[in-house]
Design a protein around this motif. Structure first.
Motif, PDB file in Angstrom:
ATOM      1  N   SER A   1       7.005   6.592   9.368  1.00 51.10           N
ATOM      2  CA  SER A   1       7.465   5.463  10.173  1.00 51.10           C
ATOM      3  C   SER A   1       6.282   4.757  10.826  1.00 51.10           C
ATOM      4  O   SER A   1       6.210   3.521  10.854  1.00 51.10           O
ATOM      5  N   GLY A   2       5.336   5.538  11.357  1.00 50.31           N
ATOM      6  CA  GLY A   2       4.135   4.948  11.936  1.00 50.31           C
ATOM      7  C   GLY A   2       3.305   4.216  10.897  1.00 50.31           C
ATOM      8  O   GLY A   2       2.775   3.126  11.154  1.00 50.31           O
ATOM      9  N   TRP A   3       3.185   4.811   9.708  1.00 49.54           N
ATOM     10  CA  TRP A   3       2.469   4.178   8.593  1.00 49.54           C
ATOM     11  C   TRP A   3       3.073   2.811   8.275  1.00 49.54           C
ATOM     12  O   TRP A   3       2.362   1.806   8.185  1.00 49.54           O
ATOM     13  N   THR A   4       4.387   2.764   8.121  1.00 48.75           N
ATOM     14  CA  THR A   4       5.055   1.516   7.757  1.00 48.75           C
ATOM     15  C   THR A   4       4.953   0.481   8.870  1.00 48.75           C
ATOM     16  O   THR A   4       4.675  -0.702   8.618  1.00 48.75           O
TER      17      THR A   4
ATOM     18  N   PRO B   1      10.203   2.374   4.564  1.00 47.09           N
ATOM     19  CA  PRO B   1       9.263   1.643   3.704  1.00 47.09           C
ATOM     20  C   PRO B   1       9.977   0.549   2.924  1.00 47.09           C
ATOM     21  O   PRO B   1      11.195   0.593   2.726  1.00 47.09           O
ATOM     22  N   ASP B   2       9.209  -0.424   2.470  1.00 47.23           N
ATOM     23  CA  ASP B   2       9.772  -1.517   1.676  1.00 47.23           C
ATOM     24  C   ASP B   2      10.107  -1.067   0.257  1.00 47.23           C
ATOM     25  O   ASP B   2      11.046  -1.580  -0.351  1.00 47.23           O
TER      26      ASP B   2
ATOM     27  N   SER C   1       4.828  -1.765   2.819  1.00 46.53           N
ATOM     28  CA  SER C   1       4.724  -0.307   2.769  1.00 46.53           C
ATOM     29  C   SER C   1       5.486   0.269   1.588  1.00 46.53           C
ATOM     30  O   SER C   1       6.625  -0.113   1.310  1.00 46.53           O
ATOM     31  N   GLY C   2       4.843   1.224   0.911  1.00 46.58           N
ATOM     32  CA  GLY C   2       5.494   2.005  -0.124  1.00 46.58           C
ATOM     33  C   GLY C   2       5.239   3.475   0.129  1.00 46.58           C
ATOM     34  O   GLY C   2       4.211   3.843   0.700  1.00 46.58           O
TER      35      GLY C   2
ATOM     36  N   LEU D   1       0.864  -1.176   0.000  1.00 43.51           N
ATOM     37  CA  LEU D   1       0.000   0.000   0.000  1.00 43.51           C
ATOM     38  C   LEU D   1       0.904   1.229   0.000  1.00 43.51           C
ATOM     39  O   LEU D   1       1.819   1.338   0.818  1.00 43.51           O
ATOM     40  N   TRP D   2       0.637   2.154  -0.914  1.00 44.49           N
ATOM     41  CA  TRP D   2       1.512   3.305  -1.132  1.00 44.49           C
ATOM     42  C   TRP D   2       0.936   4.561  -0.483  1.00 44.49           C
ATOM     43  O   TRP D   2      -0.238   4.876  -0.682  1.00 44.49           O
ATOM     44  N   TYR D   3       1.781   5.273   0.264  1.00 47.75           N
ATOM     45  CA  TYR D   3       1.348   6.558   0.815  1.00 47.75           C
ATOM     46  C   TYR D   3       1.857   7.680  -0.080  1.00 47.75           C
ATOM     47  O   TYR D   3       3.048   7.736  -0.413  1.00 47.75           O
TER      48      TYR D   3
END
Length: 522
Positions: A264-267, A304-305, A277-278, A240-242
């Motif tokens: 960082s929290g998103w990932t 992120p990955d 995470s993207g 999933l990309w932010y």
């Protein structure tokens, strides 16, 4: 990338540049060292360099003092000597080299290649295209991937009185695209950097608790994105990309650090929920800030990955500007947006899109083996006409391909005997070729093409891609290399063949192109 209202980050022209040092001599060198430490991105704390008293932070502090002592002292003692600047330069380079040595590579390092890795073209648009548009582009465009906005407070494709938005974006739409072979890049567009001036929803830049509010918001956005992804049928392990738009001031400490803490929290939350995470941003803003943080304060933020970076240089590749990002960072885990807001027409359907090139999970992988019959050589630049009595390595190749595709059971001895003659005639008869008993260009082309007929585009990999390339080379396209991965050069040869045969010149290998090759048409 947020639609028509989004700023178009222009790479080197982006407002979010690194700090530029303009002074000359020892002052310039001293300020470069200052910037190295000031851009470490570690949240402030009572330990000076922050990060909760990280060992890396303490080491940087010692080196910081050493740098100032060495450079300033050397300058004072040698102010009137012609070699002063040279010695100062050596001292500064030594200190910077020590910093680089002591700081380990972080999460942005290159990832391992995976069997399902992919390289190829992708596009994204403000709204998800309709099914009819997707079907038209599937068989006529070079794109294998599509970016779709699945939600977020700043997603621009929303239903209004004059715009229906994307009501067709549901689980059925997603399932049909995946079944058709599309690679989906689901995008979430929520709050933007705190110092951005173009958006209404901004990340909280309060530094309390090492930007705890930003971290919590990032986790909440990830949870909402996962809920929407599950509703659409996007399985766990999907990326999933932010979308964090560029154009913000990365030299603003609170703005930069809060954005990093948010991501960082998103990932972290995505990983906890089983997704990857993207992050999308400008190469000179969000991606630059992430890479600097990973390099100068490894472990302070969860990386992120994958990264998806806007750098509008017009080149369809995954090269990255070393002025902003280390060449080794996210190697094999990148999407490059190289052209923005352009109109494109394929299959009679026009869309306004951004163009991207992907290399995900290490990129497309060639087949493990390119052999057909043990050590028998198969790949040559040309395939001559062979007839009864012919001998040599190419005759042995013919025997090998006949054994694989035409029920030949004779020896692989390099002699065109009666058994080879019979096999050639039988193959020609069954594939509507001229029954001459000679292995001409049409026969070679058809022999190599025999097999399954999947749709192939740039980035497709495996045995079908290898068969295609060998067939094209036998048909006279000598520049095509039989690697087992469809490249731009392969697609160009396909397009030329299609033009020659009166087919739609798309560069996409569909059933009609396979049929032509399997009947020796060239």
């Amino acid at each position: 990338m947020l639609g028509d209202v989004a700023p178009r980050d222009r790479g080197l022209a982006d407002a979010g540049r690194s700090i530029e040092v303009k002074e000359a001599g020892h002052v310039q060198l001293l300020r470069q060292v200052d910037n190295l430490f000031r851009l470490s991105h570690v949240p402030p704390s009572t330990t000076g360099l922050g990060g909760g008293g990280l060992a890396a932070g303490r080491g940087l502090g010692l080196l910081y003092g050493l740098a100032h002592h060495t450079i300033s002292g050397e300058t004072m003692r040698l102010a009137h000597l012609s070699t002063a600047r040279a010695r100062v330069g050596i001292a500064a380079v030594a200190v910077l080299a020590i910093c680089a040595t002591l700081l380990p590579m972080g999460a942005a390092a290159a990832a391992e290649r995976r069997p399902d890795g992919f390289s190829g073209y992708a596009f994204d648009a403000r709204c998800a295209p309709t099914q009819e548009q997707m079907d038209a582009w599937l068989t006529s465009s070079p794109f294998s991937g599509v970016g779709i906005y699945i939600g977020g407070s700043m997603a621009s494709c929303r239903p209004t009185a004059s715009d229906p938005g994307q009501p067709h974006l549901d689980a059925t739409w997603v399932a049909r695209q995946r079944a058709g072979g599309w690679r989906l890049l689901p995008i979430w567009a929520g709050p933007q950097a705190a110092c951005h001036t173009l958006y209404g929803d901004l990340i909280d830049a309060n530094p309390a608790g090492s930007y705890a509010a930003a971290d919590a918001r990032g986790r909440a956005e990830a949870a909402a994105a996962v809920a929407r992804a599950q509703q659409l049928g996007l399985p766990a392990s999907s990326t999933l990309w932010y979308d964090l738009e560029g154009g913000y001031d990365v030299t603003n400490d609170d703005c930069r650090r809060s954005a990093l803490r948010f991501l960082s929290g998103w990932t972290s939350a995505l990983h906890d929920l089983g997704y990857r995470s993207g992050v999308y941003s400008s190469v000179s803003a969000g991606i630059h800030a992430l890479d600097n943080a990973d390099n100068l304060s490894p472990g302070s933020y969860v990386m992120p990955d994958h990264v998806w970076y806007a750098w509008y240089n017009g080149r369809a590749d995954v090269a990255i500007d070393p002025q902003w990002v280390r060449p080794s960072s996210w190697e094999g885990q990148r999407v490059h947006q190289y052209e923005a807001h352009t109109s494109a027409t394929y299959g009679g359907v026009s869309l306004t899109i951004d163009r991207n090139f992907m290399e995900i999970d290490g990129g497309a992988q060639p087949p493990r083996s390119t052999r057909l019959c043990g050590r028998t050589r198969v790949d040559f630049r040309t395939y001559p006409r062979l007839k009864p009595g012919s001998r040599g390595v190419r005759t042995k190749t013919l025997q090998c391909v006949l054994r694989k595709n035409a029920r030949y059971r004779g020896k692989l001895d390099g002699q065109f005997d009666r058994g080879v003659l019979k096999a050639v005639r039988t193959f020609q008869r069954r594939h509507d070729l001229r029954v001459t008993g000679r292995a001409d260009a049409a026969t070679w082309t058809a022999l190599f093409a025999k097999g399954s007929t999947p749709m192939l585009k740039v980035g497709a990999a495996g045995q079908p891609a290898l068969r295609l390339q060998r067939s094209l080379r036998a048909a006279g396209f000598r520049s095509v290399k039989p690697t087992g991965v469809v490249t731009d050069r392969t697609a160009t040869a396909v397009r030329r063949l299609q033009q020659r045969l009166g087919l739609d010149a798309t560069g996409v290998v569909t059933a009609d192109t396979w049929s032509a090759l399997q009947h020796g048409r060239r």
